[in-house]
Design a protein around this motif. Structure first.
Motif, short mmCIF file in Angstrom:
data_model
loop_
_atom_site.label_atom_id
_atom_site.label_comp_id
_atom_site.label_asym_id
_atom_site.label_seq_id
_atom_site.Cartn_x
_atom_site.Cartn_y
_atom_site.Cartn_z
N LEU A 92 12.62 21.46 -3.63
CA LEU A 92 12.21 20.12 -3.20
C LEU A 92 10.75 20.11 -2.75
N PRO A 93 10.02 19.04 -3.02
CA PRO A 93 8.67 18.91 -2.46
C PRO A 93 8.72 18.96 -0.94
N ARG A 94 7.60 19.28 -0.32
CA ARG A 94 7.59 19.55 1.12
C ARG A 94 8.11 18.37 1.94
N GLU A 95 7.72 17.14 1.57
CA GLU A 95 8.15 15.97 2.34
C GLU A 95 9.67 15.89 2.40
N TYR A 96 10.32 16.20 1.30
CA TYR A 96 11.78 16.10 1.25
C TYR A 96 12.45 17.34 1.81
N ALA A 97 11.79 18.48 1.73
CA ALA A 97 12.30 19.68 2.39
C ALA A 97 12.32 19.47 3.90
N ASP A 145 2.93 9.48 6.55
CA ASP A 145 3.13 10.84 7.05
C ASP A 145 4.45 11.02 7.78
N GLY A 146 5.49 10.42 7.20
CA GLY A 146 6.83 10.61 7.74
C GLY A 146 7.21 9.66 8.86
N ARG A 147 6.31 8.77 9.23
CA ARG A 147 6.60 7.83 10.33
C ARG A 147 7.38 6.62 9.84
N GLY A 148 7.42 6.41 8.51
CA GLY A 148 8.03 5.20 7.99
C GLY A 148 7.09 4.02 8.16
N LEU A 149 7.47 2.88 7.59
CA LEU A 149 6.59 1.72 7.64
C LEU A 149 6.75 0.91 8.91
N PHE A 168 26.32 5.09 -2.93
CA PHE A 168 24.88 4.87 -3.01
C PHE A 168 24.65 3.44 -3.44
N LYS A 169 23.81 2.73 -2.69
CA LYS A 169 23.44 1.36 -3.05
C LYS A 169 21.93 1.24 -2.91
N HIS A 170 21.30 0.62 -3.90
CA HIS A 170 19.84 0.59 -3.90
C HIS A 170 19.28 -0.21 -2.74
N ASN A 171 20.01 -1.23 -2.26
CA ASN A 171 19.51 -2.00 -1.13
C ASN A 171 19.49 -1.17 0.15
N GLU A 172 20.50 -0.33 0.31
CA GLU A 172 20.53 0.57 1.47
C GLU A 172 19.43 1.63 1.35
N GLN A 173 19.18 2.08 0.13
CA GLN A 173 18.12 3.05 -0.08
C GLN A 173 16.75 2.44 0.19
N SER A 174 16.59 1.17 -0.15
CA SER A 174 15.32 0.50 0.15
C SER A 174 15.06 0.49 1.65
N LEU A 175 16.11 0.24 2.43
CA LEU A 175 15.97 0.27 3.88
C LEU A 175 15.61 1.68 4.36
N ARG A 176 16.23 2.70 3.78
CA ARG A 176 15.91 4.09 4.15
C ARG A 176 14.44 4.39 3.88
N VAL A 177 13.96 3.95 2.74
CA VAL A 177 12.57 4.25 2.37
C VAL A 177 11.60 3.66 3.38
N VAL A 178 11.79 2.39 3.74
CA VAL A 178 10.83 1.77 4.66
C VAL A 178 10.99 2.30 6.08
N LYS A 179 12.15 2.82 6.42
CA LYS A 179 12.36 3.33 7.78
C LYS A 179 11.85 4.76 7.95
N TYR A 180 11.99 5.59 6.91
CA TYR A 180 11.78 7.02 7.10
C TYR A 180 10.68 7.64 6.25
N TYR A 181 10.16 6.93 5.26
CA TYR A 181 9.17 7.54 4.37
C TYR A 181 7.87 6.74 4.38
N GLY A 182 6.79 7.43 4.09
CA GLY A 182 5.47 6.81 4.13
C GLY A 182 4.79 7.04 5.46
N HIS A 217 0.80 -1.22 0.00
CA HIS A 217 0.00 0.00 0.00
C HIS A 217 0.84 1.28 0.00
N SER A 218 2.15 1.15 0.00
CA SER A 218 3.01 2.34 0.02
C SER A 218 3.13 2.96 -1.36
N MET A 219 3.34 4.28 -1.39
CA MET A 219 3.55 4.98 -2.66
C MET A 219 4.83 4.50 -3.33
N ALA A 220 5.85 4.24 -2.54
CA ALA A 220 7.13 3.79 -3.11
C ALA A 220 6.96 2.49 -3.89
#
Length: 327
Positions: free
Chosen positions: A286-291, A143-147, A127-141, A49-52
């Motif tokens: 930058l969009p607000r979420e990233y700002a 409303d900023g709480r992460g998954l 930059f490694k995509h696997n590390e970025q995947s971890l960042r996404v699930v930890k910090y984004y989605g 259900h995440s946007m990512a």
């Protein structure tokens, strides 16, 4: 007894002793358990259900804009999930943990596939995509709480590639199935595009694994099951593993590093690098979420997070808007 408790009790009875049990799952931040779903089922649903995750349908797997019938990063993730679940079920491991990790393993992948990853790595120095995947699930989605996924799923996501093996057998299945899936389906797509054909396969691959993508896939999956069943290990016979390694070398030589793709990938890298430079110089765009993220993680990290989150089409549109004249 509630529905979740019933599922957890069945896991204790039916899964292998070395399978991960949902009742023992731990999250980074404590939450009240769900009444219907186990912790790993909840992880799977949050990823889906995440946007990512939705964005993956518009991110390149290998072939840039190849048409409707070729794999995207989303269909790759779905194929990994299907293959991994088949193996997990056969080995009596936790299918829900396996599915969640498989669906989420590429959730932080860049636009234009590995071309985008190379561009960001060259720009930032790491930059490694696997590390970025971890960042996404930890910090984004959310409303900023992460998954707030379980630690087992997070571990499987970040270690689906690289030098460190996942701690769970379920995560190790996903790691193996990621490679099996991309080799087979990228070969299939390569044949459709016309870059390669079955006649070009090395002899060891054709003899041991076959020449059709579905045949190769079936042999590799069955071999993993046969060599792992009844054991606390995920293994493959060296006879087939050697053929798979040769298959991977073949794919790098004839597909991933082919002249036909290299030229387009350079264009994609230029788009990503130019966007990184733009937002580094003008972070107020930058969009607000990233700002907001910049206040916590710093400007460069927020810019990287934003550019890495873009779909192929969104990246091209931004590049066109700011760097191409309107005719």
């Amino acid at each position: 007894m509630g529905i979740r408790e019933f599922i957890e009790e069945n896991e204790q009875k039916n899964l292998a002793p070395w399978a991960k049990k949902s009742a023992a799952a731990v999250r980074g931040a404590d939450e009240e358990p769900d009444g219907l779903r186990t912790a790993y089922q909840r992880d799977r649903d949050r990823i889906i259900h995440s946007m990512a995750f939705r964005k993956l349908k518009h991110k390149t797997q290998v072939y840039l804009n190849p048409g409707d019938h070729y794999r995207t990063r989303l269909t790759h993730s779905m194929e990994v999930s299907q293959i991994a679940r088949t193996i997990a079920r056969a080995l009596r491991l936790n299918e829900d943990l396996t599915e969640a990790a498989a669906l989420g393993h590429d959730i932080g992948h860049t636009p234009f596939g590995h071309a985008g990853e190379r561009a960001i790595n060259a720009y930032t120095g790491h930059f490694k995509h696997n590390e970025q995947s971890l960042r996404v699930v930890k910090y984004y989605g959310r409303d900023g709480r992460g998954l707030n996924l379980t630690l087992d799923v997070q571990d499987a996501i970040v270690n689906h590639t690289g030098d460190v093996l996942p701690k769970t057998l379920e995560g190790q299945i996903v790691r193996r199935c990621d490679r099996i899936a991309y080799l087979c389906h990228d070969f299939d797509d390569g044949c459709k595009v016309g870059i390669i054909g079955p006649e070009k396969l090395p002899g060891i691959v054709a003899m041991r694994l076959g020449t059709q993508p579905s045949q190769i896939l079936d042999i590799l999956v069955r071999n993993v099951v046969e060599n792992s069943i009844g054991k606390p290990v995920i293994a493959m016979d060296k006879y087939y593993e050697a053929a798979m390694d040769e298959f991977r070398c073949f794919m790098f030589d004839y597909v991933y590093c082919s002249p036909e793709l290299t030229q387009e990938h350079r264009k994609a890298e230029h788009v990503v690098t130019t966007l990184l430079d733009l937002y580094m110089k003008q972070p107020e765009m930058l969009p607000r979420e990233y700002a907001e993220a910049a206040k916590t993680f710093g400007k460069e990290q927020a810019v990287v997070d934003f550019v890495a989150s873009l779909t192929d089409a969104a990246a091209v549109q931004l590049f066109s808007r700011y760097f191409l004249p309107v005719i």
